[in-house]
Each structure stands twice: as structure tokens, then as C-alpha cells.
Design a protein around this motif. Structure first.
Motif: not given
Length: 201
Positions: A52, A55, A61, A64, A71, A74, A78
Motif C-alpha cells: 500500500f 498509494e 489513500l 479514498l 476502501l 482498493l 491490491k
């Protein structure tokens, strides 16, 4: 690059173990499943610390978190990308390592089935560890969080192959791996999303 490094690590560790143990077929067959599983876990750890981080550095992040979107999308994206890029190549190389450890064709088939069920669980648990340690330097804390959580997957993954080698059914071990996968798929994405929110606060 992380995925390539993980694949090379997996292949090199498995090969070195086979060379170090020697040419005893019985010993190679006995330790082979455990070595392959431990090598797969350690290879995954190599690629998890940056799961992460891009991002976070790009501000995705934060955006979002401020948007009405969850989330969870995402997190699932991922985890799926990590499994496809990192874990799937390991499954393709695993039969070659199985041959180095003198595993029979049925044992290699069980090994692949156990990896197919276990590696998504490791990716989900790894995503949780990566989210909990997001922004921290070093991988030691990530390893300390992940390794205890992964012990059941390693035990039943290698145990499935060992059971097959001894003429017993590998079904119970594979069923437990499937149950762990369902449990991880149910709980981990929500936990990862919560950990990401905490990391951004």
C-alpha cells in the motif's frame, strides 16, 4: 521487481535446501513439502512491505478516505493483484522444486492444490500486516505480525502433502485450508480497511 525478486528467492531457497540435504531420496521427500511452503511464505514477505506504500505516497489513500467510496475495493484489488503477480508464478515453479525433492506426481498435485488454497490466505494476511505497519521503516515488524498468523496455513499445507505420501487422504488438510481461506476472505478486507484508516489519521 518485487515479484521477480520473490520468484528468484523461492527458486533459490528451494534449490539450496535440496543441494544441502544431499541425495537421500527419503529425506528429500520428508522435508520437501515443508521447505517449499516456508520458501513460499518468505518469498511473499519480500513483496508485502510495499503493498500500500505507493498509494500512501501518491495521496490516493487520503482521497479514498475522504470520498464516499469504500476502501474495500482498493483492498480487494491490491490483494488480487498481489496474488496474480507474486503467488501465481510461485505455483508455476513449485512443480520443479517438487521434482528436486523427489516428490511423486500425486504428491506434486497435492502440493499445488495446497498452494492454490493457501497462498490467497497468505496474501490476505499479508495485506493486513502491510496495513498495520504502513509508513514504518523496516520489515521486521511486518514479519513478526505475519509469521504467527501463517503457522496454521503452513502446517496444514505441508501436512496435506505428507498425508498423501503416507497413503492417507489429503482431503481433511485441504478442507481446513479452504476454511481458512473463506475466513480470511470474510474478515481480512474489513480489518485491512480499518487499519488503513487508522494509518491515515
Amino acid at each position: 521487481m518485487d515479484a521477480l525478486g520473490a520468484l528468484l528467492f523461492f527458486a533459490v531457497v528451494g534449490t539450496l535446501f535440496a543441494l544441502a540435504v544431499g541425495p537421500d531420496p527419503a529425506l528429500l521427500r520428508a522435508i520437501g513439502p515443508g521447505v517449499v511452503w516456508v520458501a513460499a511464505l518468505l518469498a511473499l514477505l519480500i513483496s508485502l512491505h510495499r503493498l500500500f506504500l505507493p498509494e500512501l505516497e501518491d495521496g490516493v489513500l487520503e482521497q479514498l478516505l475522504l470520498s464516499p467510496r469504500s476502501l474495500l475495493g482498493l483492498v480487494w484489488a491490491k490483494v488480487a493483484a498481489h496474488w496474480l503477480v507474486t503467488c501465481l508464478p510461485l505455483l508455476l515453479v513449485a512443480p520443479l522444486l517438487g521434482l528436486q525433492f523427489e516428490l511423486s506426481a500425486p504428491s506434486i498435485a497435492i502440493l499445488l492444490a495446497s498452494l492454490l488454497l493457501g497462498t490467497p490466505t497468505l496474501s490476505l494476511l499479508g495485506a493486513l500486516g502491510a496495513a498495520l505497519t504502513l509508513g514504518l521503516r523496516g520489515n521486521a515488524l511486518l514479519a513478526l505480525i505475519m509469521l504467527p498468523l501463517c503457522v496454521p496455513v503452513l502446517v496444514f499445507g505441508s501436512g496435506a502433502v505428507s498425508a498423501g505420501q503416507q497413503g492417507m487422504s489429503a482431503g481433511p488438510h485441504l478442507s481446513i485450508l479452504a476454511a481458512w481461506l473463506l475466513l480470511a476472505a470474510l474478515l481480512c478486507p474489513w480489518a485491512v480497511a480499518s487499519a488503513l484508516r487508522l494509518a491515515l489519521e
